[in-house]
Enzyme design. Sequence first.
Site, PDB file in Angstrom:
ATOM      1  N   CYS A  85       0.817  -1.220   0.000  1.00  0.00           N
ATOM      2  CA  CYS A  85       0.000   0.000   0.000  1.00  0.00           C
ATOM      3  C   CYS A  85       0.843   1.258   0.000  1.00  0.00           C
ATOM      4  CB  CYS A  85      -0.954  -0.011   1.192  1.00  0.00           C
ATOM      5  SG  CYS A  85      -2.062  -1.424   1.147  1.00  0.00           S
ATOM      6  N   CYS A 203     -14.419   0.173   5.547  1.00  0.00           N
ATOM      7  CA  CYS A 203     -13.296  -0.408   4.796  1.00  0.00           C
ATOM      8  C   CYS A 203     -13.190   0.331   3.469  1.00  0.00           C
ATOM      9  CB  CYS A 203     -13.542  -1.888   4.520  1.00  0.00           C
ATOM     10  SG  CYS A 203     -13.886  -2.862   5.996  1.00  0.00           S
ATOM     11  N   ILE A 206     -11.438  -0.764  -3.285  1.00  0.00           N
ATOM     12  CA  ILE A 206     -10.346  -0.705  -4.256  1.00  0.00           C
ATOM     13  C   ILE A 206     -10.773   0.234  -5.388  1.00  0.00           C
ATOM     14  CG2 ILE A 206      -9.480  -2.994  -3.672  1.00  0.00           C
ATOM     15  CD1 ILE A 206     -10.763  -4.019  -6.282  1.00  0.00           C
ATOM     16  N   HIS A 326      -8.769   2.894  -3.152  1.00  0.00           N
ATOM     17  CA  HIS A 326      -7.357   2.639  -2.829  1.00  0.00           C
ATOM     18  C   HIS A 326      -6.676   1.797  -3.889  1.00  0.00           C
ATOM     19  CE1 HIS A 326      -3.743   1.843  -0.713  1.00  0.00           C
ATOM     20  NE2 HIS A 326      -4.126   0.783  -0.021  1.00  0.00           N
TER      21      HIS A 326
END
Lengths: 381, 151
Positions: A85, A203, A206, A326
């Site tokens: 990450c 959370c 992606i 992300h």
Amino acid sequence: MSDVYLAGVGMIPFRVHKERILVDMAGEAAALALQDSGIDPGRVDMGFFASATTAVLYKDVTVGQNVYWQLGINRIPIFNVENACTSGSTGIYLACNAIAAGQAEVAMVVGGEKMCVPEMGLLNSGATELDTQLGLVTPASFAMRAARHMAEFGTTLEQMAAVAVKNRRHAALNPMAQFSKPISAEDVLASPPIADPLTRLQCCPIADGAAAVVLCSSRVAKETAGALRVRAWAYCTGDYQNPQDMARWGTDYRTCAKAYELAGLKPGDLDLVECHDAFTIAEILHYEALGLCEPGQGGRLAAEGQTALGGPIPVNPSGGLLSRGHPPGATGLAQVWELAVQLRHQAGPRQVPGASVGLAHCMGGDKDGDSKSCTVIILTN
Amino acid sequence: MQADRDQQCQPVVPGIFRASSGGQGLELVGGHCPACHRYYFPRPPRCPYCLGQVEEQGLGATGTLYTYTVVRVRPPYGLPSPYALGYVDLDGNGLRVLGLLAPESLDKLEIGMRLRLAVGQLGCDVGGAPCLRPYFEPAPPHPSQGMQPDV
């Protein structure tokens, strides 16, 4: 050592970019960064390309050379960086080192990911690791930190939800955010469970996307309008000591302390922070490691609105990973993109008034209950 | 039947637990560095602190739950859905290890509870074949009494 400056930033919105390929997305972000810097591509003398998933998903390697070729940048040293990450922010760390050492006058970092594909499962610690084979997936790691933080400090579900609500409220002011519809604490806690106590809205999703930065020496910065000083770039890997304290993340504290030391600054000097809110509990842990509050008080800090825009220390005015999505190769660069916009006072309705010191914090990988990498970058105008 | 199936299955990773025939003396197996007096799970190829040899070391079968989660998304490796994971503070060696928690214990989990090691067919290995995994199940509060938990 030369001082290091940020000369330009570029980014494409993080989304599901079904029709686009990685090299084109990354090339566009890189062209935007060059344009923003006003620096001729021919002056770039070192390039970094960051991506965490490309080699795994596409068996595609040395993608950086393809990206830089699109910009007419060739012959120079180009490095392909994978660091989970923190892939993007690790690229920045390396570029800053190169400039400080006099190995480059202008260094670029481009990062991107094309990961919204069916083969992409949940991130894990690496397929050959025992932890992974015992069923450890990344949300579970953070869920266990959350459970421990709740048990030791009395952190509540509502305090964790406050992080998601706040970041989404910020995102509503950011046209680059992927998710900008306001949400309530009730929405957060009623969203589908992922790994108890974390629900889906706690959370980060992606995304496909790309971002880029242009860094330069003080000599080049003198000719570049609006260049920002990079006051610190810190990077620590984990210590993997057993036992790990999962409510006080040693690697996180260690990296933040190192960045403050390098910059000669303290937490109270910061005007804004972009931190790695991959999960709500992560942002709370990072408040504590960054010294924005005492250990154990991160939940309270969020619930009291102290890290919201208008509060004493706004965290993730962009909306963070929770709202942006992300793509690991681009995330650390997107954080610096937001710092640049804020420190130039061009952030519009989400502007932190008079911002002059910004910090970007990123964390990645999982090993033995510790993080494999943590980076902190501090910029001033 | 369960026992027959278990005997045909291989451990998910070789050498991480052992039991004498008949299932007595089940324990986790890790390493111990005699020079640094450090314990490891799993056993590393050499001691990261002194680069010396690490001896095989039984790590016991009991501990205390440090933290846990119940994972409710699609499980990897054919694990049950949902499934639980925790970090367990092992008795006697100071190690805090990641472990699966017994599928039937999901509604009984509590930080600080006593646990003991079990092994059973749980999910598949990387090749997709059913395999044995170690997991922890609730144990009596006082390990010396050898009683079943009354929950």
